[in-house]
Design a protein around this motif. Structure first.
Motif, short mmCIF file in Angstrom:
data_model
loop_
_atom_site.label_atom_id
_atom_site.label_comp_id
_atom_site.label_asym_id
_atom_site.label_seq_id
_atom_site.Cartn_x
_atom_site.Cartn_y
_atom_site.Cartn_z
N MET A 284 2.10 -0.79 -0.21
CA MET A 284 2.61 -1.93 -0.98
C MET A 284 3.68 -2.67 -0.19
N ASN A 285 3.74 -3.96 -0.27
CA ASN A 285 4.84 -4.69 0.34
C ASN A 285 5.09 -5.97 -0.45
N ASP A 286 6.13 -6.66 -0.06
CA ASP A 286 6.39 -7.98 -0.63
C ASP A 286 6.58 -7.99 -2.14
N ALA A 287 7.01 -6.85 -2.70
CA ALA A 287 7.12 -6.80 -4.16
C ALA A 287 8.29 -7.63 -4.67
N CYS B 38 1.83 -13.23 -8.28
CA CYS B 38 0.71 -12.35 -8.58
C CYS B 38 0.73 -11.08 -7.75
N GLN B 39 -0.22 -10.24 -8.08
CA GLN B 39 -0.41 -9.01 -7.32
C GLN B 39 -1.81 -9.05 -6.70
N LEU B 40 -1.87 -8.78 -5.40
CA LEU B 40 -3.15 -8.82 -4.70
C LEU B 40 -3.60 -7.41 -4.37
N LEU B 41 -4.80 -7.06 -4.81
CA LEU B 41 -5.34 -5.72 -4.58
C LEU B 41 -6.38 -5.76 -3.47
N HIS C 151 1.56 -6.79 -2.78
CA HIS C 151 0.30 -6.35 -2.19
C HIS C 151 0.04 -4.88 -2.51
N LEU C 152 -1.05 -4.63 -3.20
CA LEU C 152 -1.45 -3.25 -3.51
C LEU C 152 -2.53 -2.86 -2.51
N SER C 153 -2.12 -2.04 -1.55
CA SER C 153 -2.98 -1.76 -0.41
C SER C 153 -3.81 -0.49 -0.69
N PHE D 5 -0.64 -15.72 9.81
CA PHE D 5 -1.62 -14.69 10.16
C PHE D 5 -0.92 -13.41 10.60
N ARG D 6 0.16 -13.59 11.36
CA ARG D 6 0.88 -12.38 11.84
C ARG D 6 1.53 -11.63 10.68
N ALA D 7 1.83 -12.35 9.58
CA ALA D 7 2.42 -11.69 8.41
C ALA D 7 1.39 -10.83 7.68
N VAL D 8 0.11 -11.04 8.00
CA VAL D 8 -0.97 -10.34 7.30
C VAL D 8 -1.88 -9.68 8.35
N PRO D 9 -1.37 -8.66 9.04
CA PRO D 9 -2.19 -8.06 10.10
C PRO D 9 -3.38 -7.28 9.51
N ILE D 10 -4.48 -7.27 10.24
CA ILE D 10 -5.71 -6.64 9.73
C ILE D 10 -5.52 -5.15 9.48
#
Ligand code: GSH
Length: 225
Positions: free
Chosen positions: A1-4, A10-13, A37-39, A218-223
Motif C-alpha cells: 500500500m502507498n499514497d494513503a 479513491c482507492q486503486l486495487l 494503492h492496494l497492491s 511514470f517513475r512514480a508508478v514503477p512496474i
C-alpha cells in the motif's frame, strides 16, 4: 500500500505489473489526484482480495462513498470527467473527432496489450498444455497493433518535418491517453516478455516509451511493485 495520505479521490486495487492498473495509476498521478494503492495480486493473494473484489479482476477503483468501478477504460472515463470538473484538460478529449482519434489509438494500444497479456497467460500453463499456434496468433496480433501505432507515430514525425519521432505524440500534438496506454503496454511487454519486444522494429514507439518512462508520473508508478 502507498499514497494513503490525503487521498481525496479513491482507492486503486491491483499490482502495477498489470498494464491496465498501471495506466490508471499514471493517469491519477498526472491529474494530481492522491489515491490509496492496494497492491494485491489476483493470483497470489486471492484470500485477501476475495472480500474486496470477488471478481479477481483488476484494476478496481473504490470511490470515497464505497462505490466500486471496474474496467480500466471506464475508470479512466470517470477520472477524465473528474479532471474536467476541476478545470484540467482531460487526457481523452470529451467529444468530437479529437476524442474519436484518441480512443481509436488507445484501442490499438489495448489490442497490443491484451495480446501480450494473453501470451503471458499461455506461458503460465503447464508446458504440455501450451499451444504454440495460439501463441503465434497472439504474437501476430500484438505485432500488427504495434506496427500500426509505429506507422501512426512515424507519420506524425514525417509531417512535422523531423526525421526523429522523439519529440512527438501519437495524437493531436500533446500527451493523451493514447501515449500513456501505448507506453504502458510496451512497458509490460519489455518487463514481462522481453523476448517479445524487438525494439529495432518499432523505433518511434521505443523512443516514445523511453521518454514517458523517464517522466515523473511514470517513475512514480514503477512496474515492479
Ligand atoms: N479489460 C480489462 C482487463 C483487465 C485484466 O485483464 N486484468 C488482469 C490483470 S493484467 C486480471 O485481472 N487478470 C485476472 C483474471 O482475469 O482472472 C480492463 O481493462 O480493466
Amino acid at each position: 500500500m502507498n499514497d494513503a495520505s490525503g487521498s481525496d479521490c479513491c482507492q486503486l486495487l491491483g499490482l502495477y505489473d498489470s498494464p491496465f492498473t498501471r495506466r490508471v495509476a499514471i493517469t491519477l498521478t498526472l491529474y494530481g489526484m492522491p489515491f490509496e494503492h492496494l497492491s494485491l495480486s489476483v493470483f497470489r493473494q486471492m484470500d485477501a482480495m476475495r472480500p474486496l473484489n470477488p471478481l479477481f479482476k483488476v484494476p478496481m477503483l473504490t470511490l470515497p462513498d464505497g462505490e466500486k468501478l471496474y474496467e480500466s477504460a471506464y475508470l479512466l472515463d470517470y477520472l477524465d470527467e473528474l479532471a474536467a470538473d476541476r478545470g484540467l484538460e482531460p487526457l481523452t478529449p470529451r467529444a468530437g473527432p479529437a476524442r474519436r482519434r484518441v480512443l481509436q489509438t488507445v484501442a490499438l494500444a489495448i489490442v497490443a496489450t491484451e495480446k501480450a497479456v494473453a501470451i503471458e497467460y499461455e506461458r503460465k500453463r503447464p508446458l504440455e498444455r501450451q499451444w504454440p499456434d495460439w501463441t503465434s496468433r497472439l504474437r501476430g496480433q500484438m505485432r500488427q497493433a504495434l506496427a500500426m501505432l509505429e506507422e501512426q507515430l512515424a507519420t506524425v514525425a514525417r509531417n512535422a518535418g523531423g526525421a526523429s519521432a522523439s519529440d512527438h505524440f501519437l495524437v493531436g500534438g500533446r500527451l493523451t491517453q493514447a501515449d500513456i496506454s501505448t507506453a504502458v503496454g510496451i512497458g509490460f511487454v519489455r518487463y514481462v516478455l522481453p523476448h517479445e519486444w524487438p525494439a529495432d522494429e518499432y523505433p518511434a514507439l521505443a523512443a516514445l516509451a523511453a521518454r514517458l518512462e523517464a517522466s515523473d508520473a511514470f517513475r512514480a508508478v514503477p512496474i515492479d511493485q
